[in-house]
Every structure is written in C-alpha cells, then in structure tokens.
Design a protein around this motif. Sequence first.
Motif, PDB file in Angstrom:
ATOM      1  N   GLY A  35       0.820  -1.208   0.000  1.00 37.05           N
ATOM      2  CA  GLY A  35       0.000   0.000   0.000  1.00 37.05           C
ATOM      3  C   GLY A  35       0.851   1.255   0.000  1.00 37.05           C
ATOM      4  O   GLY A  35       0.407   2.329   0.393  1.00 37.05           O
ATOM      5  N   GLY A  36       2.080   1.130  -0.470  1.00 32.57           N
ATOM      6  CA  GLY A  36       3.031   2.237  -0.476  1.00 32.57           C
ATOM      7  C   GLY A  36       4.446   1.704  -0.463  1.00 32.57           C
ATOM      8  O   GLY A  36       4.727   0.641  -1.026  1.00 32.57           O
ATOM      9  N   TRP A  37       5.350   2.414   0.203  1.00 31.80           N
ATOM     10  CA  TRP A  37       6.760   2.020   0.249  1.00 31.80           C
ATOM     11  C   TRP A  37       6.929   0.716   1.019  1.00 31.80           C
ATOM     12  O   TRP A  37       6.621   0.652   2.205  1.00 31.80           O
ATOM     13  CB  TRP A  37       7.565   3.141   0.895  1.00 31.80           C
ATOM     14  CG  TRP A  37       9.016   2.838   1.133  1.00 31.80           C
ATOM     15  CD1 TRP A  37       9.632   2.717   2.342  1.00 31.80           C
ATOM     16  CD2 TRP A  37      10.033   2.638   0.151  1.00 31.80           C
ATOM     17  NE1 TRP A  37      10.969   2.444   2.192  1.00 31.80           N
ATOM     18  CE2 TRP A  37      11.251   2.384   0.847  1.00 31.80           C
ATOM     19  CE3 TRP A  37      10.048   2.621  -1.247  1.00 31.80           C
ATOM     20  CZ2 TRP A  37      12.450   2.153   0.192  1.00 31.80           C
ATOM     21  CZ3 TRP A  37      11.248   2.388  -1.906  1.00 31.80           C
ATOM     22  CH2 TRP A  37      12.432   2.158  -1.183  1.00 31.80           C
ATOM     23  N   PRO A  38       7.441  -0.349   0.373  1.00 30.48           N
ATOM     24  CA  PRO A  38       7.571  -1.639   1.063  1.00 30.48           C
ATOM     25  C   PRO A  38       8.831  -1.764   1.914  1.00 30.48           C
ATOM     26  O   PRO A  38       8.983  -2.751   2.636  1.00 30.48           O
ATOM     27  CB  PRO A  38       7.617  -2.639  -0.100  1.00 30.48           C
ATOM     28  CG  PRO A  38       8.196  -1.868  -1.231  1.00 30.48           C
ATOM     29  CD  PRO A  38       7.762  -0.436  -1.056  1.00 30.48           C
ATOM     30  N   LEU A  43      12.898  -4.607  -1.018  1.00 27.39           N
ATOM     31  CA  LEU A  43      13.092  -4.327  -2.435  1.00 27.39           C
ATOM     32  C   LEU A  43      14.444  -4.844  -2.935  1.00 27.39           C
ATOM     33  O   LEU A  43      14.546  -5.378  -4.047  1.00 27.39           O
ATOM     34  CB  LEU A  43      12.986  -2.829  -2.701  1.00 27.39           C
ATOM     35  CG  LEU A  43      11.574  -2.236  -2.792  1.00 27.39           C
ATOM     36  CD1 LEU A  43      11.643  -0.752  -3.103  1.00 27.39           C
ATOM     37  CD2 LEU A  43      10.735  -2.952  -3.843  1.00 27.39           C
ATOM     38  N   LEU A  44      15.464  -4.705  -2.111  1.00 24.44           N
ATOM     39  CA  LEU A  44      16.790  -5.195  -2.508  1.00 24.44           C
ATOM     40  C   LEU A  44      16.798  -6.718  -2.623  1.00 24.44           C
ATOM     41  O   LEU A  44      17.343  -7.276  -3.586  1.00 24.44           O
ATOM     42  CB  LEU A  44      17.843  -4.728  -1.499  1.00 24.44           C
ATOM     43  CG  LEU A  44      18.190  -3.239  -1.521  1.00 24.44           C
ATOM     44  CD1 LEU A  44      19.166  -2.903  -0.404  1.00 24.44           C
ATOM     45  CD2 LEU A  44      18.758  -2.828  -2.871  1.00 24.44           C
ATOM     46  N   VAL A  45      16.197  -7.391  -1.646  1.00 32.12           N
ATOM     47  CA  VAL A  45      16.149  -8.852  -1.686  1.00 32.12           C
ATOM     48  C   VAL A  45      15.314  -9.319  -2.878  1.00 32.12           C
ATOM     49  O   VAL A  45      15.677 -10.281  -3.570  1.00 32.12           O
ATOM     50  CB  VAL A  45      15.575  -9.414  -0.362  1.00 32.12           C
ATOM     51  CG1 VAL A  45      15.420 -10.932  -0.446  1.00 32.12           C
ATOM     52  CG2 VAL A  45      16.470  -9.038   0.803  1.00 32.12           C
ATOM     53  N   LEU A  46      14.212  -8.625  -3.139  1.00 30.58           N
ATOM     54  CA  LEU A  46      13.373  -8.956  -4.293  1.00 30.58           C
ATOM     55  C   LEU A  46      14.153  -8.779  -5.591  1.00 30.58           C
ATOM     56  O   LEU A  46      14.052  -9.609  -6.503  1.00 30.58           O
ATOM     57  CB  LEU A  46      12.126  -8.069  -4.298  1.00 30.58           C
ATOM     58  CG  LEU A  46      11.169  -8.231  -5.480  1.00 30.58           C
ATOM     59  CD1 LEU A  46      10.581  -9.637  -5.511  1.00 30.58           C
ATOM     60  CD2 LEU A  46      10.054  -7.183  -5.402  1.00 30.58           C
ATOM     61  N   LEU A 280       2.290   3.354  -9.071  1.00 28.23           N
ATOM     62  CA  LEU A 280       2.739   4.295  -8.041  1.00 28.23           C
ATOM     63  C   LEU A 280       1.888   5.553  -8.030  1.00 28.23           C
ATOM     64  O   LEU A 280       1.506   6.050  -6.955  1.00 28.23           O
ATOM     65  CB  LEU A 280       4.212   4.654  -8.268  1.00 28.23           C
ATOM     66  CG  LEU A 280       5.222   3.501  -8.103  1.00 28.23           C
ATOM     67  CD1 LEU A 280       6.625   3.980  -8.414  1.00 28.23           C
ATOM     68  CD2 LEU A 280       5.159   2.919  -6.693  1.00 28.23           C
ATOM     69  N   LEU A 281       1.607   6.078  -9.215  1.00 24.63           N
ATOM     70  CA  LEU A 281       0.775   7.285  -9.281  1.00 24.63           C
ATOM     71  C   LEU A 281      -0.638   7.005  -8.767  1.00 24.63           C
ATOM     72  O   LEU A 281      -1.228   7.824  -8.062  1.00 24.63           O
ATOM     73  CB  LEU A 281       0.705   7.785 -10.726  1.00 24.63           C
ATOM     74  CG  LEU A 281       2.005   8.372 -11.296  1.00 24.63           C
ATOM     75  CD1 LEU A 281       1.841   8.639 -12.783  1.00 24.63           C
ATOM     76  CD2 LEU A 281       2.372   9.656 -10.555  1.00 24.63           C
ATOM     77  N   GLY A 282      -1.162   5.826  -9.102  1.00 25.31           N
ATOM     78  CA  GLY A 282      -2.490   5.455  -8.617  1.00 25.31           C
ATOM     79  C   GLY A 282      -2.548   5.275  -7.120  1.00 25.31           C
ATOM     80  O   GLY A 282      -3.569   5.527  -6.476  1.00 25.31           O
ATOM     81  N   LEU A 283      -1.424   4.820  -6.531  1.00 29.35           N
ATOM     82  CA  LEU A 283      -1.355   4.649  -5.080  1.00 29.35           C
ATOM     83  C   LEU A 283      -1.259   5.977  -4.339  1.00 29.35           C
ATOM     84  O   LEU A 283      -1.954   6.213  -3.344  1.00 29.35           O
ATOM     85  CB  LEU A 283      -0.134   3.789  -4.718  1.00 29.35           C
ATOM     86  CG  LEU A 283      -0.292   2.281  -4.734  1.00 29.35           C
ATOM     87  CD1 LEU A 283       1.064   1.614  -4.522  1.00 29.35           C
ATOM     88  CD2 LEU A 283      -1.277   1.813  -3.655  1.00 29.35           C
ATOM     89  N   TYR A 284      -0.384   6.847  -4.834  1.00 33.75           N
ATOM     90  CA  TYR A 284      -0.060   8.059  -4.093  1.00 33.75           C
ATOM     91  C   TYR A 284      -0.893   9.291  -4.443  1.00 33.75           C
ATOM     92  O   TYR A 284      -1.026  10.210  -3.634  1.00 33.75           O
ATOM     93  CB  TYR A 284       1.423   8.396  -4.292  1.00 33.75           C
ATOM     94  CG  TYR A 284       2.362   7.450  -3.575  1.00 33.75           C
ATOM     95  CD1 TYR A 284       2.481   7.467  -2.199  1.00 33.75           C
ATOM     96  CD2 TYR A 284       3.112   6.521  -4.287  1.00 33.75           C
ATOM     97  CE1 TYR A 284       3.334   6.592  -1.536  1.00 33.75           C
ATOM     98  CE2 TYR A 284       3.971   5.639  -3.648  1.00 33.75           C
ATOM     99  CZ  TYR A 284       4.085   5.693  -2.267  1.00 33.75           C
ATOM    100  OH  TYR A 284       4.935   4.831  -1.612  1.00 33.75           O
ATOM    101  N   PHE A 285      -1.448   9.298  -5.667  1.00 34.63           N
ATOM    102  CA  PHE A 285      -2.143  10.504  -6.099  1.00 34.63           C
ATOM    103  C   PHE A 285      -3.580  10.247  -6.532  1.00 34.63           C
ATOM    104  O   PHE A 285      -4.221  11.124  -7.093  1.00 34.63           O
ATOM    105  CB  PHE A 285      -1.370  11.163  -7.245  1.00 34.63           C
ATOM    106  CG  PHE A 285       0.024  11.551  -6.885  1.00 34.63           C
ATOM    107  CD1 PHE A 285       0.262  12.636  -6.049  1.00 34.63           C
ATOM    108  CD2 PHE A 285       1.112  10.814  -7.346  1.00 34.63           C
ATOM    109  CE1 PHE A 285       1.547  12.999  -5.700  1.00 34.63           C
ATOM    110  CE2 PHE A 285       2.401  11.161  -6.998  1.00 34.63           C
ATOM    111  CZ  PHE A 285       2.629  12.247  -6.163  1.00 34.63           C
ATOM    112  N   GLY A 286      -4.080   9.047  -6.287  1.00 34.48           N
ATOM    113  CA  GLY A 286      -5.440   8.741  -6.694  1.00 34.48           C
ATOM    114  C   GLY A 286      -6.475   9.291  -5.718  1.00 34.48           C
ATOM    115  O   GLY A 286      -6.174   9.689  -4.613  1.00 34.48           O
TER     116      GLY A 286
END
Length: 286
Positions: A35-38, A43-46, A280-286
């Motif tokens: 739902g945002g920054w994981p 992210l590095l491990v992924l 990302l835009l849909g998550l943060y600016f929707g």
Amino acid sequence: MNPFSRIAAICRMIKIEHSVFALPFAYAGAFLAAGGWPGLVPLLVLTVAMVAVRSFAMAFNRLVDLKYDRLNPRTAGRPLVTGEISVAWTWAFTVFMAVLFVAACAGMNRLCLYLAPVALLVAASYSLLKRFTWLCHFFLGGVLGLAPVAGWIAVDPQFTVPAVLLFWGVLFWVAGFDILYSCQDMEFDRSMGLHAVPAHFGLPAALVVSGFCHANAAIFLLLAGWSASLGWPWYAVWAVIAGVLTWEHRIISPDDMSRVNMAFFTLNGVIAFMVLGGALLGLYFG
C-alpha cells in the motif's frame, strides 16, 4: 579471459538488459501489497531474487538450445556458441544463480522459500517446451507473469485478486510480444521441427494471435488496477499503455517485419515501466 571480460560475456549471453521486462512488475506487486513504500531491504532482496531467477532461466535456455543456436544465423554470435564462454562455466553460473535465488527467497518469508524450487522448475521448463508445443509463448508469459505475484508475496505472503489479475495481464503481454519476436525464426523453426505460433500457423495468423494476446493484456491490466483500488492516474497511464500496444501492431505487418525488434524491446520495455509508474501514481495521487 579476465574476470571483467567474462562477466561482460555472461551479461551478453543472458541479455541482462531484458531484466526491464520483469523487474518493474515485481516492484509494482511489492508496492501494491504494501500500500506504499515496502521498505528498502525487501526491495533489494526482491531485486536479487528476480535477477537471479531470470539469469538462471536464460543460462539454462542457452545450454539446452546450444545445438539450435549453432545452426541459426541469428544466434550464431552468442558467446556460448562462439566459445567465448565454456559450457562448464555456464553450468556453474546456472547452479550459482539457482542457489542465490533460493537464498534470496529464504530472506523474504517462508512461503517464498517453499515456492522457490517450483519457480526454478517452471523457469527452466520453458526452454524445453518449444520442442513439443506452440503454446510455449504462453508458458513463457506465465513465467514472467509470476513477477508481480512474487513481488506481492515477498511483502504480503498470500495470493490476492490484484496479484492474480496482474499475472494474467503480464502472461498475455509477454505471449504477444514473444510471438512477434519468434516471427524472425519462422523458417528456421520449421526446418528444425520446433514449435511456435508463426511456424505452426504462418505469419499473418501469428500477428492476429499476438494482437489478441495484447488486447487481453490490456483488459487484465485494467481490471488489476480496479481491483487494487488505484486512483485515476492509473487509468490515464493504462490508456497510454493500450495506445502503445495498438501502435506496436501498426508498425509491423506480414509484408514488413523490419521493425519487429523495436516492437519487441523498445516499446515493451517502456510498457513495463509505465505499469510501475501507473501503479505508483495510482497509489499516491489517486
């Protein structure tokens, strides 16, 4: 060969630049699950896991297809064919990437670790399917379609509707452009008894099937954004993605396949990043 030259040859062999097709989808799955920054570490491990499993799959593909690559003029310059990299070294690299992938999955969560052997088996299986069925394009699409699912379960270890819809969107997207790419080898595949949509059905039918796949990809991506409750920016980006997919099929035809590489790499690389940007835009600016 010095270590730097060998690394460069390996990167050419596995086409490391094609990681752009999978990584953005994995990141999109991770951000949507969180739902945002994981978080930086997840992210590095992924990233390590995704690069490792793709490198494993590509190296394995080069090994099992070596006899065909030696005969195909388009692939005759690949490092494994020319002897720039040895078969033994490539096998060692393949095993190392498999171990690295499992280790990265262990660093995520228990579900990822349990699924790691399955992911390796699926990733390796694609390389053999072209010997048996023209559905190989769709299987490759399923392999890359696991990227957003992997990103999701790396953060939230459960299977959800948005992740599954993204899986199908990526599956059809990849199948569509892989069919386009395989048009270059239509005559070679026929001569070798290999199976692919262009070799089996012909070039005009292959372009139709590819277009059908990309229409389905657009539908599933639209549904994925809706199910994830993304805001209006996602739909604006999705409209651009649909336009790019349409244009991709307008710049090639049975009579002119000269721009197939542009359609395969340039446009589809852009689409992968647009999906991530739209999410990302849909998550943060929707």
